[in-house]
Design a protein around this motif. Structure first.
Motif, PDB file in Angstrom:
ATOM      1  N   ARG A 140     -43.771  -8.899  14.393  1.00  0.00           N
ATOM      2  CA  ARG A 140     -42.521  -8.594  15.061  1.00  0.00           C
ATOM      3  C   ARG A 140     -41.340  -9.306  14.381  1.00  0.00           C
ATOM      4  NH1 ARG A 140     -37.519  -8.516  17.603  1.00  0.00           N
ATOM      5  NH2 ARG A 140     -37.596  -7.308  19.520  1.00  0.00           N
ATOM      6  N   GLY A 141     -41.613 -10.540  13.922  1.00  0.00           N
ATOM      7  CA  GLY A 141     -40.583 -11.283  13.222  1.00  0.00           C
ATOM      8  C   GLY A 141     -40.173 -10.643  11.911  1.00  0.00           C
ATOM      9  N   ARG A 142     -41.091  -9.879  11.302  1.00  0.00           N
ATOM     10  CA  ARG A 142     -40.787  -9.191  10.044  1.00  0.00           C
ATOM     11  C   ARG A 142     -40.155  -7.826  10.305  1.00  0.00           C
ATOM     12  NH1 ARG A 142     -44.291 -11.223   5.769  1.00  0.00           N
ATOM     13  NH2 ARG A 142     -45.692 -12.822   6.597  1.00  0.00           N
ATOM     14  N   VAL A 143     -40.505  -7.225  11.422  1.00  0.00           N
ATOM     15  CA  VAL A 143     -40.038  -5.881  11.736  1.00  0.00           C
ATOM     16  C   VAL A 143     -38.589  -5.889  12.205  1.00  0.00           C
ATOM     17  CG1 VAL A 143     -40.340  -3.949  13.317  1.00  0.00           C
ATOM     18  CG2 VAL A 143     -42.321  -5.008  12.259  1.00  0.00           C
ATOM     19  N   ALA A 144     -38.201  -6.858  12.991  1.00  0.00           N
ATOM     20  CA  ALA A 144     -36.846  -6.897  13.546  1.00  0.00           C
ATOM     21  C   ALA A 144     -36.273  -8.283  13.346  1.00  0.00           C
ATOM     22  CB  ALA A 144     -36.863  -6.538  15.028  1.00  0.00           C
ATOM     23  N   ARG A 145     -35.099  -8.348  12.761  1.00  0.00           N
ATOM     24  CA  ARG A 145     -34.463  -9.632  12.498  1.00  0.00           C
ATOM     25  C   ARG A 145     -33.758 -10.189  13.714  1.00  0.00           C
ATOM     26  NH1 ARG A 145     -33.714 -10.386   6.957  1.00  0.00           N
ATOM     27  NH2 ARG A 145     -35.557  -9.547   5.911  1.00  0.00           N
TER      28      ARG A 145
END
Length: 290
Positions: free
Chosen positions: A284-289
């Protein structure tokens, strides 16, 4: 027990969690890759479309803006990528790429390659809803079936502690996947997923955003302190069910009202659930900043 998790075939959904994990990472980076390749600049990124984008008619709501805009990768290839096949002809290409990522034996064991892109898109969307139809899953069934146990003192029936063992090997497999390689793969494949999402009936919407929504739901799923209580739903009729385990539901109405994906996490066992959610948080941390 939920309608989805209750099914024998529903064990496939544990495998689907892997597809969600990989695709979630890919969705974000693949989308930004696609955006960087558009020939015409625009104030807002536009999805892959099968027809020209038409402004909404008066009175019609405008398509929602992308919720998770991201900057393009720091370094993009100087040359144009190899063109992707048409979505209708993509199965061999996608299957080969998945084989390179996961190994051919794992692909043949776990995945349903026919219509993999469309199946994955549909199931990602369905995991955030109340029902995830078995017929569109992108994975093959795993051995075993759902099991429950009754309390010795007449207490409510609960999910059997040993039920989690069926999911543990695949959870380990999920944890072992090289996320960087998965990202590189889905950067190439993402336009196919976006097209499949639009063809599913979500024209003008971003599959990347739907991935984030589903991830947020799964991450927010509470970890039960003990195996959840379940009840076998009575079905009246002259024909005796040969698979009674498909009719279990959660006793707690709050659990039963959760999305299909959340119910699956609950069914996997507390340890497996925590491990999967840890992976989801990382993705999730990589998908949405933001």
């Amino acid at each position: 027990m939920p309608r989805e998790p209750e099914r024998d075939d529903n064990s496939r959904l544990s495998l689907y969690l892997f597809a969600l994990l990989v695709l979630a990472v890919a969705g974000y980076f693949g989308w930004q890759y696609y955006q960087s390749r558009q020939a015409q600049p625009a104030p807002e990124p536009e999805p892959v479309a099968t027809a020209p984008v038409v402004p909404p008619a008066p009175g019609e709501p405008a398509a929602p803006a992308i919720q998770h805009p991201v900057e393009p990768p720091a370094a993009e290839p100087a040359t144009e990528p190899t063109p992707l096949p048409a979505l209708a002809d993509a199965d061999p290409y996608v299957g080969d790429r998945l084989g390179e990522l996961l190994g051919r034996p794992n692909v043949l064991r776990f995945l349903q390659l026919e219509g993999f892109v469309k199946r994955t898109v549909a199931t990602v969307d369905n995991l955030g809803r109340s029902h995830a139809p078995v017929l569109v899953w992108p994975v093959n069934p795993t051995p075993g079936q759902f099991a429950s146990v009754k309390g010795a003192d007449g207490a409510a029936e609960t999910i059997h502690p040993d039920n989690a063992a069926r999911y543990t090997p695949f959870v380990r497999f999920v944890e072992s996947v090289d996320t960087g390689q998965a990202v590189a793969l889905y950067r190439r494949l993402y336009p196919l997923f976006q097209q499949a999402y639009e063809e599913l009936g979500f024209g003008g919407r971003y599959f990347n955003d739907r991935l984030v929504q589903v991830l947020d739901q799964l991450i927010a799923t509470p970890v039960p302190a003990s195996p959840p209580a379940v009840v076998l739903v009575e079905v009246k009729g002259e024909v005796v069910s040969t698979r009674p385990w498909v009719r279990y539901e959660y006793v707690d109405p709050k659990l039963q009202a959760m999305s299909a994906g959340q119910k699956i996490l609950l069914r996997m066992g507390a340890d497996n659930q925590r491990r999967v959610q840890a992976k989801l948080v990382d993705i999730r941390g990589r998908v949405a900043r933001r």
